[in-house]
Design a protein around this motif. Structure first.
Motif, PDB file in Angstrom:
ATOM      1  N   MET A   1     -13.966 -34.923  94.108  1.00 11.47           N
ATOM      2  CA  MET A   1     -14.232 -34.255  92.952  1.00 11.47           C
ATOM      3  C   MET A   1     -14.578 -34.966  91.887  1.00 11.47           C
ATOM      4  N   ALA A   2     -15.878 -34.770  91.098  1.00  8.33           N
ATOM      5  CA  ALA A   2     -16.136 -35.433  90.020  1.00  8.33           C
ATOM      6  C   ALA A   2     -15.364 -35.022  88.955  1.00  8.33           C
ATOM      7  N   LYS A   3     -14.962 -35.942  87.861  1.00  7.72           N
ATOM      8  CA  LYS A   3     -14.166 -35.510  86.807  1.00  7.72           C
ATOM      9  C   LYS A   3     -15.103 -35.134  85.782  1.00  7.72           C
ATOM     10  N   LEU A   4     -14.459 -33.979  85.001  1.00  2.00           N
ATOM     11  CA  LEU A   4     -15.269 -33.291  83.868  1.00  2.00           C
ATOM     12  C   LEU A   4     -14.765 -33.921  82.406  1.00  2.00           C
ATOM     13  N   SER A   5     -15.625 -34.641  81.955  1.00  2.00           N
ATOM     14  CA  SER A   5     -15.262 -35.245  80.480  1.00  2.00           C
ATOM     15  C   SER A   5     -15.905 -34.467  79.416  1.00  2.00           C
ATOM     16  N   VAL A   6     -15.375 -33.740  78.573  1.00  2.29           N
ATOM     17  CA  VAL A   6     -16.024 -32.949  77.688  1.00  2.29           C
ATOM     18  C   VAL A   6     -16.347 -33.802  76.378  1.00  2.29           C
ATOM     19  N   ASN A   7     -17.652 -33.578  76.011  1.00  5.20           N
ATOM     20  CA  ASN A   7     -18.214 -34.231  74.872  1.00  5.20           C
ATOM     21  C   ASN A   7     -18.112 -33.581  73.471  1.00  5.20           C
ATOM     22  N   ILE A   8     -17.306 -33.766  72.699  1.00  6.98           N
ATOM     23  CA  ILE A   8     -17.012 -32.852  71.470  1.00  6.98           C
ATOM     24  C   ILE A   8     -17.515 -33.063  70.421  1.00  6.98           C
ATOM     25  N   ASN A   9     -18.762 -33.924  70.398  1.00  5.83           N
ATOM     26  CA  ASN A   9     -19.557 -34.093  69.212  1.00  5.83           C
ATOM     27  C   ASN A   9     -19.884 -32.663  68.494  1.00  5.83           C
ATOM     28  N   LYS A  10     -20.322 -31.740  69.090  1.00  4.77           N
ATOM     29  CA  LYS A  10     -20.694 -30.518  68.701  1.00  4.77           C
ATOM     30  C   LYS A  10     -19.663 -29.856  67.622  1.00  4.77           C
ATOM     31  N   ILE A  11     -18.372 -30.032  68.239  1.00  8.11           N
ATOM     32  CA  ILE A  11     -17.398 -29.478  67.496  1.00  8.11           C
ATOM     33  C   ILE A  11     -17.251 -30.242  65.870  1.00  8.11           C
ATOM     34  N   ALA A  12     -17.485 -31.642  66.003  1.00  2.00           N
ATOM     35  CA  ALA A  12     -17.738 -32.366  64.529  1.00  2.00           C
ATOM     36  C   ALA A  12     -18.851 -31.961  63.815  1.00  2.00           C
ATOM     37  N   THR A  13     -19.988 -31.820  64.494  1.00  2.00           N
ATOM     38  CA  THR A  13     -21.107 -31.021  63.898  1.00  2.00           C
ATOM     39  C   THR A  13     -20.728 -29.762  63.215  1.00  2.00           C
ATOM     40  N   LEU A  14     -20.097 -28.911  63.926  1.00  2.00           N
ATOM     41  CA  LEU A  14     -19.822 -27.712  63.198  1.00  2.00           C
ATOM     42  C   LEU A  14     -18.917 -27.745  62.052  1.00  2.00           C
ATOM     43  N   ARG A  15     -17.852 -28.733  62.210  1.00  2.00           N
ATOM     44  CA  ARG A  15     -17.012 -28.942  61.052  1.00  2.00           C
ATOM     45  C   ARG A  15     -17.666 -29.512  59.854  1.00  2.00           C
ATOM     46  N   ASN A  16     -18.572 -30.440  59.943  1.00  4.69           N
ATOM     47  CA  ASN A  16     -19.048 -31.138  59.015  1.00  4.69           C
ATOM     48  C   ASN A  16     -20.218 -30.415  58.312  1.00  4.69           C
ATOM     49  N   SER A  17     -20.682 -29.227  59.102  1.00  3.65           N
ATOM     50  CA  SER A  17     -21.648 -28.434  58.483  1.00  3.65           C
ATOM     51  C   SER A  17     -20.887 -27.742  57.265  1.00  3.65           C
ATOM     52  N   ARG A  18     -19.521 -27.322  57.082  1.00  5.51           N
ATOM     53  CA  ARG A  18     -18.976 -26.666  56.170  1.00  5.51           C
ATOM     54  C   ARG A  18     -18.198 -27.486  55.296  1.00  5.51           C
ATOM     55  N   GLU A 209     -17.896 -38.842  87.436  1.00  5.38           N
ATOM     56  CA  GLU A 209     -17.888 -38.450  86.137  1.00  5.38           C
ATOM     57  C   GLU A 209     -19.054 -37.803  85.563  1.00  5.38           C
ATOM     58  N   VAL A 210     -19.100 -36.548  84.878  1.00  8.76           N
ATOM     59  CA  VAL A 210     -20.079 -36.052  84.213  1.00  8.76           C
ATOM     60  C   VAL A 210     -19.328 -35.830  82.774  1.00  8.76           C
ATOM     61  N   SER A 211     -20.281 -35.846  81.681  1.00  7.81           N
ATOM     62  CA  SER A 211     -19.908 -35.771  80.403  1.00  7.81           C
ATOM     63  C   SER A 211     -20.976 -34.386  79.932  1.00  7.81           C
ATOM     64  N   ILE A 212     -20.418 -33.626  79.406  1.00  9.58           N
ATOM     65  CA  ILE A 212     -20.983 -32.384  79.274  1.00  9.58           C
ATOM     66  C   ILE A 212     -20.597 -32.256  77.492  1.00  9.58           C
ATOM     67  N   GLY A 213     -21.305 -31.888  76.939  1.00  9.05           N
ATOM     68  CA  GLY A 213     -20.882 -31.348  75.474  1.00  9.05           C
ATOM     69  C   GLY A 213     -21.825 -30.137  74.917  1.00  9.05           C
ATOM     70  N   HIS A 214     -23.242 -30.398  74.536  1.00  9.34           N
ATOM     71  CA  HIS A 214     -23.955 -29.351  74.083  1.00  9.34           C
ATOM     72  C   HIS A 214     -23.921 -27.953  74.845  1.00  9.34           C
ATOM     73  N   ALA A 215     -24.397 -28.022  76.095  1.00 12.81           N
ATOM     74  CA  ALA A 215     -24.127 -26.864  76.932  1.00 12.81           C
ATOM     75  C   ALA A 215     -22.866 -26.225  77.108  1.00 12.81           C
ATOM     76  N   LEU A 216     -21.894 -26.985  77.195  1.00 15.18           N
ATOM     77  CA  LEU A 216     -20.698 -26.536  77.260  1.00 15.18           C
ATOM     78  C   LEU A 216     -20.100 -25.788  76.010  1.00 15.18           C
ATOM     79  N   ILE A 217     -20.351 -26.341  74.993  1.00 14.33           N
ATOM     80  CA  ILE A 217     -19.906 -25.707  73.535  1.00 14.33           C
ATOM     81  C   ILE A 217     -20.769 -24.508  73.585  1.00 14.33           C
ATOM     82  N   ALA A 218     -21.986 -24.426  73.883  1.00 14.19           N
ATOM     83  CA  ALA A 218     -22.853 -23.235  73.644  1.00 14.19           C
ATOM     84  C   ALA A 218     -22.336 -22.229  74.565  1.00 14.19           C
TER      85      ALA A 218
END
Length: 237
Positions: A1-18, A209-218
């Motif tokens: 099983m490939a590991k899922l690593s969640v890229n959390i950049n988009k969470i920081a983008t949302l925080r920074n926008s406000r 391992e897969v690193s997924i951020g933008h799609a996962l957050i959307a």
């Protein structure tokens, strides 16, 4: 099983926008790990337009799965990684003004530079990975740098798959076969989503391992973070 690593950049983008600290990136990292994610990925850039260097330090004590820090190994980035000592550092050759990563390393042209950088990280007990295009010559070049793993840049696959062209997986299959043969671990990332991840996983032998951020957050905006994490884990079995 490939590991899922969640890229959390988009969470920081949302925080920074406000401004302020909502959503809190550290709490989000703790939550997605609790939901089953097997790693946290961040990609701090020099302008700190999403993840900030402070976030990288704040996350150190809270990531109890695998901590993957991506970035271009400029001196400031290297100093930070060597101090934090994450599980893995992924070297990405993005320019300062790039909206997102848009190319892998030329491992032949930058071989000597990569050898020196990778040696420094490995001497400090940090697993290394190089972001590369699905090109056999670049895989061979990556091996010469001493890296532990490669991360296959999957934008071309994701785009073509979305158009119905499943043949786009073939260069990735060839690169995975070569990587396995010469002893390189295989990671992958960029534009992977719930729609295309299962087919990719089924066809890439040895995917670690897969690193997924933008799609996962959307996707989580519609389905909820916990549900989406579990859906990815199911598809990666």
């Amino acid at each position: 099983m490939a590991k899922l690593s969640v890229n959390i950049n988009k969470i920081a983008t949302l925080r920074n926008s406000r401004g302020g600290d909502i959503p809190n990136v550290v709490q989000f990292a703790k939550d997605v790990q609790g939901f089953g994610a097997e790693g946290i990925t961040i990609h701090p850039r020099p302008d700190e337009r999403h993840i900030r260097y402070k976030d990288a330090y704040d996350l150190k004590s809270e990531v109890y799965t695998e901590y993957n820090i991506e970035g271009n190994p400029v001196p400031k980035f290297m100093d930070m990684v060597l101090e934090i000592k994450p599980t893995q550092v992924t070297l990405v050759p993005d320019a300062e003004d790039a909206i997102t990563s848009n190319a892998g390393w030329d491992t032949l042209k930058h071989k000597d530079f990569l050898i020196d950088v990778i040696k420094e990280f490995k001497n400090n007990g940090i697993r290394t990975s190089i972001f590369v295009d699905p090109d056999l010559h670049q895989i061979e070049g990556a091996k010469e740098t001493g890296t532990d793993r490669i991360e296959l840049y999957t934008e071309a696959y994701a785009h073509q798959y979305g158009l119905g062209n499943k043949e786009a997986i073939r260069p990735y299959m060839a690169c995975a076969g070569l990587a396995n043969a010469i002893g390189l671990g295989i990671n992958a990332g960029h534009d992977l989503s719930l729609d295309n991840i299962k087919f990719f996983k089924e066809n890439i032998t040895g995917l670690l391992e897969v690193s997924i951020g933008h799609a996962l957050i959307a996707e989580s905006l519609y389905l909820g973070v916990e549900q989406v994490v579990k859906m990815y884990l199911d598809k990666l079995k």
